[in-house]
Design an enzyme around this catalytic site. Structure first.
Site, mmCIF file in Angstrom:
data_model
loop_
_atom_site.group_PDB
_atom_site.id
_atom_site.type_symbol
_atom_site.label_atom_id
_atom_site.label_comp_id
_atom_site.label_asym_id
_atom_site.label_seq_id
_atom_site.Cartn_x
_atom_site.Cartn_y
_atom_site.Cartn_z
ATOM 1 N N GLU A 1 -2.465 43.484 4.762
ATOM 2 C CA GLU A 1 -1.283 42.886 4.143
ATOM 3 C C GLU A 1 -0.335 42.341 5.210
ATOM 4 O O GLU A 1 0.431 43.090 5.802
ATOM 5 C CB GLU A 1 -0.563 43.943 3.303
ATOM 6 C CG GLU A 1 -1.490 44.723 2.364
ATOM 7 C CD GLU A 1 -0.817 45.947 1.763
ATOM 8 O OE1 GLU A 1 0.424 45.944 1.602
ATOM 9 O OE2 GLU A 1 -1.520 46.923 1.466
ATOM 10 N N HIS B 1 0.346 41.204 -0.385
ATOM 11 C CA HIS B 1 -0.331 42.506 -0.579
ATOM 12 C C HIS B 1 -1.814 42.263 -0.883
ATOM 13 O O HIS B 1 -2.303 42.561 -1.977
ATOM 14 C CB HIS B 1 0.347 43.254 -1.723
ATOM 15 C CG HIS B 1 0.061 44.726 -1.781
ATOM 16 N ND1 HIS B 1 -1.201 45.251 -1.610
ATOM 17 C CD2 HIS B 1 0.885 45.780 -1.986
ATOM 18 C CE1 HIS B 1 -1.148 46.561 -1.734
ATOM 19 N NE2 HIS B 1 0.122 46.915 -1.961
ATOM 20 N N ARG C 1 -2.944 45.112 -10.284
ATOM 21 C CA ARG C 1 -3.587 45.972 -9.279
ATOM 22 C C ARG C 1 -4.786 45.221 -8.715
ATOM 23 O O ARG C 1 -5.845 45.161 -9.317
ATOM 24 C CB ARG C 1 -4.035 47.288 -9.917
ATOM 25 C CG ARG C 1 -4.811 48.201 -8.996
ATOM 26 C CD ARG C 1 -3.978 48.857 -7.947
ATOM 27 N NE ARG C 1 -2.919 49.682 -8.532
ATOM 28 C CZ ARG C 1 -1.842 50.098 -7.853
ATOM 29 N NH1 ARG C 1 -1.687 49.748 -6.584
ATOM 30 N NH2 ARG C 1 -0.924 50.851 -8.449
ATOM 31 N N ARG D 1 6.494 40.180 -7.872
ATOM 32 C CA ARG D 1 5.162 40.422 -8.454
ATOM 33 C C ARG D 1 5.229 40.712 -9.941
ATOM 34 O O ARG D 1 4.197 40.767 -10.607
ATOM 35 C CB ARG D 1 4.462 41.571 -7.709
ATOM 36 C CG ARG D 1 5.178 42.902 -7.874
ATOM 37 C CD ARG D 1 4.614 44.019 -7.015
ATOM 38 N NE ARG D 1 5.243 45.265 -7.400
ATOM 39 C CZ ARG D 1 4.632 46.441 -7.479
ATOM 40 N NH1 ARG D 1 3.350 46.526 -7.185
ATOM 41 N NH2 ARG D 1 5.282 47.514 -7.854
#
Length: 263
Positions: free
Chosen positions: A243, A138, A34, A62
């Site tokens: 992003e 991201h 995160r 990811r």
């Protein structure tokens, strides 16, 4: 940079951190990070498109452990990572089409004095089969206060607002933040530099190559409180996601073809 997800978790300019990382982020490979710059492939969000409907949100790049290929240049410092089916998170990869798409991803990260360049090359390594994908960086950018922050250079652009599920042309001269915001700006000319401005001063410039779509996101109060790994709960004040990606539609690669892009 973690090998898990090839995720950049910190980048400083003259000692000042540029990326936001949750204090609750899992850095042990137990779940995607995160914060920082997670990589989204082969699908953005959830999709009902054939071949993607069984994939979890944002695919497997990811939460796969990438191979570190090493440093490629000393000045500017540049490193490379690779991902192919052998390294991919097996459980998730198996849900993409029939779990047999042969691919190679090369991620190149270049550190300059005042900027960071992340480049991706996607290759269809198959000899007979075509396949499709999304790509997205991201990127969580660190800021001082979201309510003092504007994002510019997007008026007039077509926007899909994920909160109200509506598409419209952006009419505001700049995007400001007073509640949860989750928008996909579609087919934005890559000549446009997206700027994050705080109290009249540009704090981040985002340049793109071959990435026509831009997601702008801030989770605000309720969504932050519902994400277990989002810490502190008022951390949304200190971050904005800009992003760059190719997510409004899919890129199709024929056997042996490659696609590349960078931010």
């Amino acid at each position: 940079i973690l090998k898990y997800g090839a995720t950049i978790i910190s980048w400083e300019i003259e000692g000042v951190e540029q990326l936001w990382l949750s204090e609750g982020a899992k850095l042990d490979g137990s779940k995607p990070v995160r914060g920082g710059i997670p990589l989204v492939f082969p699908v953005f969000g959830k999709s009902n498109e054939k071949g993607f409907e069984n994939l979890p949100q944002h695919g497997f790049a990811r939460n796969s452990t990438w191979e570190f290929l090493g440093q490629t240049t000393e000045n500017p410092p540049t490193v490379q990572f690779a991902l192919s089916p052998e390294q991919a998170n097996e459980e998730i990869y198996s849900k993409w089409d029939n779990g047999d798409n042969d691919f190679t991803l090369f991620l190149t990260i270049q550190l300059n004095n005042d900027n960071l360049t992340t480049s991706i090359e996607v290759t269809n390594s198959d000899s007979i089969k075509s396949w499709k994908f999304n790509w997205l960086f991201h990127t969580y950018l660190k800021i001082n206060e979201i309510e003092d922050t504007l994002v510019n250079n997007l008026p007039g652009e077509l926007c899909y607002d994920q909160i109200i599920s509506e598409t419209y042309k952006e009419s505001h001269p700049a995007i400001d933040f007073h509640q949860e915001l989750d928008r996909i700006y579609q087919n934005v000319s890559t000549d446009k530099i997206i700027q994050v401005i705080e109290l009249g001063k540009v704090v981040h410039n985002v340049q793109r190559e071959n990435l026509p779509d831009i997601v702008v996101w801030n989770p605000w109060i309720e969504k932050s409180s519902n994400m277990g790994d989002f810490q502190p709960k008022d951390g949304y004040h200190k971050m904005v996601c800009i992003e760059p990606g190719h997510v409004n539609d899919f890129v199709e690669l024929k056997p042996g073809q490659s696609w590349s892009a960078k931010q």
